[in-house]
Design an enzyme around this catalytic site. Structure first.
Site, mmCIF file in Angstrom:
data_model
loop_
_atom_site.group_PDB
_atom_site.id
_atom_site.type_symbol
_atom_site.label_atom_id
_atom_site.label_comp_id
_atom_site.label_asym_id
_atom_site.label_seq_id
_atom_site.Cartn_x
_atom_site.Cartn_y
_atom_site.Cartn_z
ATOM 1 N N GLY A 88 -4.256 -12.232 4.063
ATOM 2 C CA GLY A 88 -4.463 -12.252 5.501
ATOM 3 C C GLY A 88 -5.875 -12.732 5.763
ATOM 4 O O GLY A 88 -6.621 -13.068 4.836
ATOM 5 N N SER A 89 -6.276 -12.725 7.029
ATOM 6 C CA SER A 89 -7.596 -13.261 7.373
ATOM 7 C C SER A 89 -8.714 -12.481 6.704
ATOM 8 O O SER A 89 -9.717 -13.055 6.262
ATOM 9 C CB SER A 89 -7.765 -13.251 8.891
ATOM 10 N N GLU A 143 -8.858 -11.170 3.885
ATOM 11 C CA GLU A 143 -8.941 -11.353 2.435
ATOM 12 C C GLU A 143 -9.564 -12.690 2.036
ATOM 13 O O GLU A 143 -9.964 -12.869 0.881
ATOM 14 C CB GLU A 143 -7.535 -11.263 1.802
ATOM 15 N N GLU A 172 4.499 -8.267 0.793
ATOM 16 C CA GLU A 172 3.650 -7.388 -0.011
ATOM 17 C C GLU A 172 4.447 -6.492 -0.956
ATOM 18 O O GLU A 172 3.965 -6.139 -2.037
ATOM 19 C CB GLU A 172 2.788 -6.530 0.910
ATOM 20 N N HIS A 216 -3.530 -7.323 2.476
ATOM 21 C CA HIS A 216 -4.115 -7.302 3.805
ATOM 22 C C HIS A 216 -4.365 -5.849 4.211
ATOM 23 O O HIS A 216 -3.842 -4.923 3.607
ATOM 24 C CB HIS A 216 -3.174 -7.992 4.779
ATOM 25 N N HIS A 271 16.862 14.977 -10.201
ATOM 26 C CA HIS A 271 17.329 14.245 -9.017
ATOM 27 C C HIS A 271 18.421 15.045 -8.313
ATOM 28 O O HIS A 271 18.172 15.687 -7.305
ATOM 29 C CB HIS A 271 17.845 12.855 -9.414
ATOM 30 N N GLY A 301 12.973 5.183 -8.272
ATOM 31 C CA GLY A 301 14.288 5.053 -7.666
ATOM 32 C C GLY A 301 14.313 4.252 -6.389
ATOM 33 O O GLY A 301 15.384 4.012 -5.824
#
Length: 530
Positions: free
Chosen positions: A25-26, A28, A47, A70, A280, A404
């Protein structure tokens, strides 16, 4: 004097973190400006896919990897994928862009007002340096914390910091190193050896950390010298033991009572490189059967502290395995288990109605793919069929979403393939999970990654259908996903694709050696995880 950016780039180069996964993004752009020769930027289109690719890459290399995200929006998009990296103990170093310092307090657009808090408690360490001159030191801490904890870390950096003067002490960070020794002391080592060798019927439970740490073959030697049955810990994300070895009993079910039932008759359960346990399904019962004791050896202090029963030793499982092998010598307590006694796979179940049974697909992979193939699997409803058919005998053969959460499979397969271009990599992906990381296909196409994706299409969230039965809610909405054609989607991203309809056609396609990414779509019958 050198800039913060220059010192940071040099530090990353010296640490070997020269592959950067990101979606910029800007905020970065100032960090990415002027990347030195030898750096490689791997662009992902979302991402979540970025973190999944980095996760697979770091697991396959065994080294930390750098991710550039970002501010709040990009970091937030990555958090679902980050859960898998946390559970697999993957050392990912996330450097995120932040607004310029004067804009953070007024909450200007793209400011992340409390950046470290956003990623907690997922990451093992998070910070935003108090001043520009502290950025190189904080970056070093992020790298070392990721290595020491084997857990993702997060550093938010205001983008005006990168051009700032690093200060007269800025270069001191370049020569830093942090090392860790975690072998048990002499007295503790003797006690561990005595406890294990004195057990009459020991059982071994091995976790994904065994494969991560390169202890796969050592674990086989230990099991054979003990003559002990071996289980993989529940919710397994790496395979720590050959799955057709005569001592292997499979992956433990992820419920309290069935795990206790599995240990019936064993006086000692030795757990190496795994939590105790990642349950689980809620299936209550005694943690251990009467007369059984549990001893856990792990480098993960948090996993040792939170276990609900047993004794734990925070130490390197490799060092403990070495002590045990030395004490046991060359003798074998149980029956000899030479390689030719590995159990053969049964004949695969047959599909019907124009759909292949997943066992037919996995038998084809087993027979047609090279024996050293790495499989990245995210088809949860077919796990029982997978273990019935596959024959995995080598380290690094199996990767699975550790927490998971869907979305690791496709990006993870791209990351593993990037990390080991000389080893075949196959992603086995369900149609339900594929959509969570589908943009990774574009990265694979752009980089010409030699990856095979076998896309199992059954038109439903199969694992959820099974779980709905367990919970008594078989009529829940939103479980079917008809109308998806991944061959057309893949072609749109630039990946060669094919829809196969028969076993012989599938075997012929799998026998081909890809020179870039390809997707093979197969319509499969609905199965359950168990």
């Amino acid at each position: 004097m050198a800039s913060v950016r220059h010192v940071s780039h040099e530090f990353l180069a010296r640490q070997g973190l020269t592959t950067v996964f990101g979606n910029p993004g800007s905020n970065e752009l100032p960090f990415l400006a002027g990347l030195p020769d030898g750096f490689r930027y791997v662009l992902g289109l979302h991402e979540g896919a970025v973190v999944g690719m980095a996760d697979g890459y770091a697991q396959a290399t065994g080294r930390p990897v750098l991710v550039n995200l970002h501010a709040a929006s990009g970091s937030g998009n990555a958090m679902g994928a980050l859960t898998n990296a946390v559970a697999s103990r993957t050392p990912i170093v996330i450097v995120a862009g932040q607004q310029v310092r004067p804009a953070v307090g007024p909450e200007a657009n793209l400011a992340n007002v409390d950046a470290p808090s956003l990623m907690k408690p997922l990451v093992g360490w998070a910070a935003e340096p108090a001043c520009a001159q502290d950025v190189p030191r904080a970056l070093a801490q992020a790298v070392f914390e990721a290595e020491l904890q084997r857990r993702p870390t997060y550093l938010s950096v205001p983008y005006d910091d990168w051009a700032a003067d690093a200060g007269e002490n800025g270069l001191a960070v370049l020569d830093r190193s942090v090392r860790r020794g975690s072998a048990p002391g002499a007295e503790l080592g003797r006690d561990l050896v005595e406890r294990v060798t004195a057990a009459e019927r020991p059982a071994l439970v091995l976790g994904g950390d065994i494969d991560t740490a390169g202890l796969f073959d050592d674990a086989v030697r230990l099991a054979e010298r003990l003559g002990s049955p071996v289980w993989a810990a529940p919710s397994q994300f790496r395979l720590p033991f050959p799955n057709r070895h005569p001592l292997f009993r499979g992956v433990l079910p992820a419920g309290i009572k069935p795990i206790s039932d599995a240990f019936e008759g064993h006086d000692l359960v030795l757990v190496l490189g795994a939590p105790v346990f990642r349950y689980h399904e809620y299936l209550p019962g005694r943690y251990l059967p009467e007369g059984s004791r549990l001893l856990q050896v792990t480098e993960d202090a948090s996993a040792a502290a939170r276990a609900p029963m047993g004794e734990a030793v925070v130490a390197d499982p490799g060092a403990v395995i070495g002590l045990l092998l030395e004490a046991l010598g060359e003798g074998v307590r149980g029956a000899p288990v030479p390689g030719e006694d590995y159990r053969p796979a049964p004949a695969p179940a047959a599909g019907e109605g124009g759909r292949l049974h997943p066992e037919e697909v996995f038998a084809a992979l087993r027979d047609e793919q090279p024996q050293d193939t790495s499989y990245v699997v995210e088809s949860t409803s077919t796990s029982a069929a997978w273990w019935r058919q596959m024959d995995l005998r080598r380290p690094g053969s199996y990767y699975f979403p550790a927490a998971g959460g869907l979305g690791f499979g496709l990006p993870g397969a791209v990351g593993v393939a990037l990390a080991q271009p000389d080893r075949p990599v196959v992603g086995v992906i369900g149609d339900g999970s594929a959509n969570y990381g589908i943009t990774a296909l574009w990265t694979a196409a752009q980089l010409r990654v030699p990856l095979t994706v076998v896309l199992l299409r059954n038109g439903t969230y199969g694992a959820l259908r099974w779980f709905g039965g367990l919970l008594g809610v078989p009529d829940a909405p939103g479980l079917d996903i008809p109308g998806l054609d991944f061959t057309r989607i893949a072609e749109g991203y630039g990946v060669r694709s094919r829809h196969v309809t028969g076993v012989e056609e599938l075997r012929a396609v799998l026998a081909e050696q890809p020179d870039g990414p390809r997707l093979v779509q197969v319509d499969t019958a609905l199965t359950t995880p168990h």
